[in-house]
Design an enzyme around this catalytic site. Structure first.
Site, PDB file in Angstrom:
ATOM      1  N   GLY A  90      21.763  60.276 -64.417  1.00 34.63           N
ATOM      2  CA  GLY A  90      22.304  59.199 -63.907  1.00 34.63           C
ATOM      3  C   GLY A  90      22.203  59.294 -62.095  1.00 34.63           C
ATOM      4  O   GLY A  90      21.446  60.018 -61.559  1.00 34.63           O
ATOM      5  N   SER A 122      18.699  65.840 -65.898  1.00 34.14           N
ATOM      6  CA  SER A 122      18.582  65.072 -64.608  1.00 34.14           C
ATOM      7  C   SER A 122      19.900  65.449 -63.715  1.00 34.14           C
ATOM      8  O   SER A 122      19.971  66.604 -63.190  1.00 34.14           O
ATOM      9  CB  SER A 122      18.610  63.835 -64.919  1.00 34.14           C
ATOM     10  N   ALA A 123      20.612  64.597 -63.415  1.00 37.67           N
ATOM     11  CA  ALA A 123      21.849  64.656 -62.799  1.00 37.67           C
ATOM     12  C   ALA A 123      22.694  65.894 -63.132  1.00 37.67           C
ATOM     13  O   ALA A 123      23.427  66.621 -62.810  1.00 37.67           O
ATOM     14  CB  ALA A 123      22.587  63.484 -62.569  1.00 37.67           C
ATOM     15  N   HIS A 159      12.671  65.667 -62.295  1.00 39.52           N
ATOM     16  CA  HIS A 159      11.794  64.822 -62.170  1.00 39.52           C
ATOM     17  C   HIS A 159      10.588  64.911 -61.200  1.00 39.52           C
ATOM     18  O   HIS A 159      10.155  64.149 -60.599  1.00 39.52           O
ATOM     19  CB  HIS A 159      12.346  63.129 -61.893  1.00 39.52           C
ATOM     20  N   GLU A 194       8.935  66.642 -65.553  1.00 36.96           N
ATOM     21  CA  GLU A 194       9.328  65.747 -66.894  1.00 36.96           C
ATOM     22  C   GLU A 194       8.794  66.685 -68.167  1.00 36.96           C
ATOM     23  O   GLU A 194       7.746  67.006 -68.315  1.00 36.96           O
ATOM     24  CB  GLU A 194       8.565  64.387 -66.768  1.00 36.96           C
TER      25      GLU A 194
END
Length: 235
Positions: A90, A122-123, A159, A194
């Site tokens: 997020g 991710s985050a 990413h 990814e």
């Protein structure tokens, strides 16, 4: 001993949430019954409850329960007693802001350093680095500090995207932005593509997945690292 999976993304093209990495997580969380989920990054501004349901529906496929940290009256105690921890993706600014606001960044670091298995996407992976300064997210809120957990001796650019040949896009590439960062900072940055992730066991940091990763070090030419590379050997 630290045990982490630091993944670039939760979802790869054409698959459901966490589907691509569930076989690895099934082994990683083999001895775990319930995973403590940190939903603070709340992608798209969804609620903590909504985000926890998404995580819960993914982990039920490997017979694991999920409980959100926001469901506990005492988040510090929840971390101290957690069998394992998952921090979802997020907005990294809001995630870090909430870790500081809830006074849990230090205890999170402590329990993971002491062996509680940690999985981030991710985050949730960005915060495993020295700082969050190589996130791609918009600064929608200003956290008290950019300093994060320091589980690995470099930063993550999740990413990571390569320039597209023939593209007419005139904005900066990820590589350009990281070079700008290195004008003012010395911490190395790993461009994690990814579907790739890092497996951390103690001081060992190994690149996993089918793709290479790109390592940027100040005043050095960026290098492509093959899967199964022991990244800790560069530090």
């Amino acid at each position: 001993m630290k045990k982490l999976i630091i993944a670039s993304t939760s979802t790869v093209h054409g698959s459901d949430y966490l589907e691509y990495i569930l076989p690895t997580l099934s082994t990683f969380f083999k001895k775990v019954n319930t995973i403590l989920f940190i939903p603070f990054a709340r992608p798209g501004g969804i609620s903590y409850d909504e985000y926890t349901v998404i995580a819960r529906n993914a982990f039920i496929k490997i017979d694991k329960k999920v409980k959100g940290i926001h469901e506990f009256e005492n988040p510090i105690k929840a971390l101290e007693e957690a069998e394992a921890i998952f921090t979802g993706g997020g907005n990294t600014f809001e995630l870090v802001n909430q870790l500081y606001k809830n006074n849990i960044i230090d205890i999170l670091k402590e329990v993971v350093e002491n062996g509680t298995p940690y999985f981030g996407t991710s985050a949730g992976s960005n915060i495993c680095g020295v700082t969050m300064m190589n996130t791609n997210d918009m600064p929608i809120i200003y956290p008290p500090s950019f300093k994060t957990l320091g589980f690995i001796p470099f930063n993550i650019n999740a990413h990571y995207l390569d320039p597209i040949e023939g593209s007419t896009h005139m904005g900066e590439t990820r590589e350009t932005r990281i070079k700008e960062y290195h004008v003012f900072n010395t911490t190395s940055v790993l461009g994690l593509r990814e579907g790739s992730w890092l497996a951390v066991n103690g001081s060992s940091i190994t690149l996993k997945g089918n793709l290479t990763a790109r390592l940027f070090q100040k005043d050095k030419i960026a290098v492509e690292l093959e899967t199964e590379t022991e990244i800790n050997s560069f530090f």
